[in-house]
Scaffold this motif. Structure first.
Motif, mmCIF file in Angstrom:
data_model
loop_
_atom_site.group_PDB
_atom_site.id
_atom_site.type_symbol
_atom_site.label_atom_id
_atom_site.label_comp_id
_atom_site.label_asym_id
_atom_site.label_seq_id
_atom_site.Cartn_x
_atom_site.Cartn_y
_atom_site.Cartn_z
ATOM 1 N N GLU A 183 36.061 59.207 44.370
ATOM 2 C CA GLU A 183 37.203 58.287 44.412
ATOM 3 C C GLU A 183 37.042 57.245 45.521
ATOM 4 O OE1 GLU A 183 38.395 62.293 46.312
ATOM 5 O OE2 GLU A 183 37.385 61.563 44.506
ATOM 6 N N GLN A 184 36.338 57.609 46.585
ATOM 7 C CA GLN A 184 36.084 56.640 47.655
ATOM 8 C C GLN A 184 35.065 55.595 47.218
ATOM 9 O OE1 GLN A 184 35.060 58.366 51.464
ATOM 10 N NE2 GLN A 184 34.256 56.445 52.254
ATOM 11 N N ARG A 185 34.065 56.032 46.451
ATOM 12 C CA ARG A 185 33.050 55.095 45.962
ATOM 13 C C ARG A 185 33.630 54.156 44.901
ATOM 14 N NH1 ARG A 185 27.804 56.181 47.369
ATOM 15 N NH2 ARG A 185 27.259 58.280 48.075
ATOM 16 N N ARG A 186 34.537 54.649 44.055
ATOM 17 C CA ARG A 186 35.036 53.880 42.916
ATOM 18 C C ARG A 186 36.396 53.242 43.177
ATOM 19 N NH1 ARG A 186 30.629 54.361 42.113
ATOM 20 N NH2 ARG A 186 29.469 55.559 40.575
ATOM 21 N N ALA A 187 36.891 53.310 44.385
ATOM 22 C CA ALA A 187 38.235 52.808 44.682
ATOM 23 C C ALA A 187 38.335 51.316 44.399
ATOM 24 C CB ALA A 187 38.576 53.079 46.148
ATOM 25 N N GLY A 188 39.469 50.925 43.811
ATOM 26 C CA GLY A 188 39.706 49.517 43.511
ATOM 27 C C GLY A 188 40.430 48.840 44.657
ATOM 28 N N PHE A 189 41.224 47.821 44.299
ATOM 29 C CA PHE A 189 41.945 47.063 45.312
ATOM 30 C C PHE A 189 43.425 47.087 44.963
ATOM 31 C CE2 PHE A 189 37.695 45.364 44.957
ATOM 32 C CZ PHE A 189 37.283 45.291 46.281
ATOM 33 N N GLY A 190 44.223 47.674 45.835
ATOM 34 C CA GLY A 190 45.661 47.745 45.592
ATOM 35 C C GLY A 190 46.380 46.559 46.221
ATOM 36 N N GLY A 191 47.712 46.603 46.163
ATOM 37 C CA GLY A 191 48.507 45.561 46.801
ATOM 38 C C GLY A 191 48.678 44.340 45.928
ATOM 39 N N ILE A 192 48.536 43.156 46.522
ATOM 40 C CA ILE A 192 48.795 41.896 45.820
ATOM 41 C C ILE A 192 47.761 41.648 44.724
ATOM 42 C CG2 ILE A 192 49.861 40.878 47.853
ATOM 43 C CD1 ILE A 192 47.267 39.346 48.326
ATOM 44 N N ASN A 193 48.161 40.769 43.769
ATOM 45 C CA ASN A 193 47.262 40.379 42.686
ATOM 46 C C ASN A 193 46.226 39.401 43.237
ATOM 47 O OD1 ASN A 193 45.966 39.662 40.365
ATOM 48 N ND2 ASN A 193 47.774 38.821 39.339
ATOM 49 N N ARG A 194 44.975 39.858 43.357
ATOM 50 C CA ARG A 194 43.916 39.043 43.937
ATOM 51 C C ARG A 194 43.426 37.958 42.981
ATOM 52 N NH1 ARG A 194 40.882 41.771 47.944
ATOM 53 N NH2 ARG A 194 38.942 40.918 47.079
ATOM 54 N N TYR A 195 43.799 38.058 41.701
ATOM 55 C CA TYR A 195 43.226 37.176 40.684
ATOM 56 C C TYR A 195 44.280 36.282 40.021
ATOM 57 C CZ TYR A 195 39.985 40.974 41.470
ATOM 58 O OH TYR A 195 39.169 41.899 42.064
ATOM 59 N N LYS A 196 45.395 36.072 40.712
ATOM 60 C CA LYS A 196 46.481 35.275 40.136
ATOM 61 C C LYS A 196 46.033 33.848 39.848
ATOM 62 C CE LYS A 196 51.352 34.150 40.893
ATOM 63 N NZ LYS A 196 52.516 34.293 41.807
ATOM 64 N N ASP A 197 45.197 33.291 40.725
ATOM 65 C CA ASP A 197 44.739 31.910 40.552
ATOM 66 C C ASP A 197 43.817 31.742 39.355
ATOM 67 O OD1 ASP A 197 46.165 31.257 42.800
ATOM 68 O OD2 ASP A 197 44.442 31.345 44.165
ATOM 69 N N LEU A 198 43.313 32.849 38.825
ATOM 70 C CA LEU A 198 42.392 32.769 37.690
ATOM 71 C C LEU A 198 43.111 32.918 36.359
ATOM 72 C CD1 LEU A 198 39.508 34.996 39.123
ATOM 73 C CD2 LEU A 198 39.710 32.506 39.203
ATOM 74 N N GLU A 199 44.421 33.152 36.391
ATOM 75 C CA GLU A 199 45.169 33.361 35.160
ATOM 76 C C GLU A 199 45.667 32.027 34.593
ATOM 77 O OE1 GLU A 199 48.238 36.025 36.346
ATOM 78 O OE2 GLU A 199 46.913 37.787 36.434
ATOM 79 N N GLY A 200 45.992 32.010 33.277
ATOM 80 C CA GLY A 200 46.546 30.831 32.634
ATOM 81 C C GLY A 200 45.539 29.932 31.976
ATOM 82 N N TYR A 201 44.268 30.366 31.911
ATOM 83 C CA TYR A 201 43.235 29.567 31.255
ATOM 84 C C TYR A 201 42.803 30.242 29.952
ATOM 85 C CZ TYR A 201 42.989 27.447 35.901
ATOM 86 O OH TYR A 201 43.300 26.833 37.067
ATOM 87 N N ASP A 202 42.063 29.471 29.133
ATOM 88 C CA ASP A 202 41.633 30.010 27.837
ATOM 89 C C ASP A 202 40.772 31.265 27.999
ATOM 90 O OD1 ASP A 202 42.972 28.011 26.564
ATOM 91 O OD2 ASP A 202 41.223 26.697 26.315
ATOM 92 N N ASN A 203 39.928 31.298 29.049
ATOM 93 C CA ASN A 203 39.016 32.425 29.255
ATOM 94 C C ASN A 203 39.394 33.240 30.485
ATOM 95 O OD1 ASN A 203 36.770 32.013 27.141
ATOM 96 N ND2 ASN A 203 37.029 29.982 28.047
#
Length: 323
Positions: A107-127
Motif C-alpha cells: 500500500e505504501q508503494r501503490r499509494a495515490g494522491f489524496g486531498g485536492i483534485n490535482r487534475y482540475k485544469d485538465l478537465e473540460g477538453y475533448d480528450n
C-alpha cells in the motif's frame, strides 16, 4: 428586349397581352431572395459540419499526432511499470531479506494522491479523460520510483554495514595449520592442569612451538596488549565492533600496540608460554556482547570441510587444558 407573352380570353374570343403587376414582381423578388438566403445558410451549415477547411484539417492532424504520442507514452509507462515491478519484487524478497530489513508494504508503494483534485485544469477538453488518466499514471510511477530509490539507498547503507560486519567477525583460525602441532583443548568443561579440577574452559588451546606467528581473526582495533590480566600472561584483545571481541593469550611477544587498527590475517604476535600456562600454546577466546562463545563456530574463513571436521572432533574431547 423582353419577350411579350399572351393569353386567350374565352369571353372575348381573342388573345390578350399578359401584363405583370408590380406587386407580383415584388413578391417574386422576395421569394427569390429568401430562397437564396436559405440555400446559402444550408450550404454554410453543411460545409461547416461536413466539409473540413485547411485549418481544420491541420488541427485534426495535430490532434491525431498528439493522441498517437499519448498512446506511445502510455506504452512506455507500461514497460517502465513492468521493470519497476520486477525491481520491487527483488527488493522485497531478496535484497531486504538478505540484509534483514522489513519489506516495504504494497500500500505504501501503490499509494495515490489524496486531498485536492490535482487534475482540475485538465478537465473540460475533448480528450480530458485520456490526458487525466495518463497524468495520474505518470505521477504514481514517479512516486513509486522515489520510494524505490529511497529503498535502494537504504539497501546500499545496509550492504556497507554488512560488508563491515563480515570483515569484522573473527572468521579464521589464529594459528596456521602448517604451524600447528595439535589442537590441545576445546571450549567447554575441561580438567585444570594445575588443580586437576573440572572447570569451564572459555576458549581453545592451539599447541605450537614458541615464536609461531599469531594472526588477527577479523578486522578491528587492539584495545589491550599487556600482561595485566590474571593468568593470561602477555595477551592481546581486539575489538571487532558489532559486539565481537577476540583474545589471544600466553604470547611470547607482541607485534601490535594498543589502539592500532588491524585487518583479518595481520600478524599480531607470537606463541609463548607466559602467565598461567603449562607449555607453549595459544589460548584463544571469542566474546559476543560480553559473553564467551565457542570459537569453533567461526573458522569458516580459513579451513576446508575436512580440516574443520577434524578440528571439531579434537575440540569435542574432554581432555586437559594447558592453562
Amino acid at each position: 428586349m423582353s419577350k411579350v407573352k399572351y393569353y386567350y380570353d374565352p369571353e372575348s374570343l381573342s388573345y390578350r397581352k399578359i401584363e405583370r403587376k408590380k406587386r407580383n414582381t415584388f413578391k417574386f423578388i422576395m421569394v427569390f431572395l429568401l430562397a437564396s438566403a436559405l440555400f446559402a445558410f444550408l450550404f454554410v451549415f453543411i460545409a461547416g459540419h461536413y466539409v473540413e477547411s485547411p485549418n481544420e484539417k491541420a488541427l485534426k492532424r495535430e490532434l491525431e499526432n498528439m493522441q498517437l504520442q499519448f498512446d506511445l507514452l502510455n506504452k512506455k509507462m507500461s514497460e517502465a511499470e513492468a521493470v519497476l515491478a520486477s525491481i520491487e519484487d527483488r527488493d522485497n524478497n531478496i535484497y531486504r531479506v538478505y540484509f534483514e530489513a522489513n519489506p516495504i508494504p504494497e500500500e505504501q508503494r501503490r499509494a495515490g494522491f489524496g486531498g485536492i483534485n490535482r487534475y482540475k485544469d485538465l478537465e473540460g477538453y475533448d480528450n480530458s479523460r485520456l490526458i487525466v488518466r495518463t497524468s495520474k499514471r505518470l505521477d504514481i510511477l514517479q512516486k513509486q520510483i522515489v520510494v524505490q530509490s529511497k529503498s535502494l539507498d537504504e539497501i546500499a547503507v545496509l550492504a556497507e554495514e554488512k560488508e563491515k560486519l563480515l570483515a569484522a567477525i573473527p572468521a579464521i583460525q589464529p594459528v596456521s595449520n602448517e604451524d600447528l602441532t595439535r589442537m590441545a583443548s576445546g571450549y567447554g568443561m575441561r580438567s585444570d592442569p594445575f588443580t586437576k579440577v573440572r572447570k569451564m574452559h572459555k576458549g581453545m588451546d592451539f599447541t605450537a612451538p614458541r615464536g609461531t606467528p599469531i594472526y588477527a581473526s577479523g578486522d578491528g582495533v587492539v584495545v589491550r596488549a599487556d600482561s595485566r590480566a590474571s593468568g593470561y600472561g602477555k595477551h592481546i584483545r581486539i575489538d571487532h565492533g558489532f559486539g565481537y571481541m577476540s583474545l589471544y593469550a600466553h604470547l611470547y611477544k607482541y607485534n601490535v600496540r594498543k589502539n592500532q587498527k588491524v585487518k583479518r590475517g595481520d600478524l599480531i604476535g607470537f606463541v609463548g608460554s607466559t602467565g598461567r600456562s603449562q607449555a607453549p600454546h595459544l589460548h584463544y577466546e571469542i566474546m559476543k556482547d560480553g559473553r564467551h562463545i565457542n570459537p569453533i563456530n567461526f573458522y569458516y574463513g580459513s579451513l576446508t570441510a575436512e580440516e574443520f571436521s577434524k578440528l571439531l572432533e579434537n575440540a569435542s574431547l574432554e581432555n586437559q587444558s594447558l592453562d
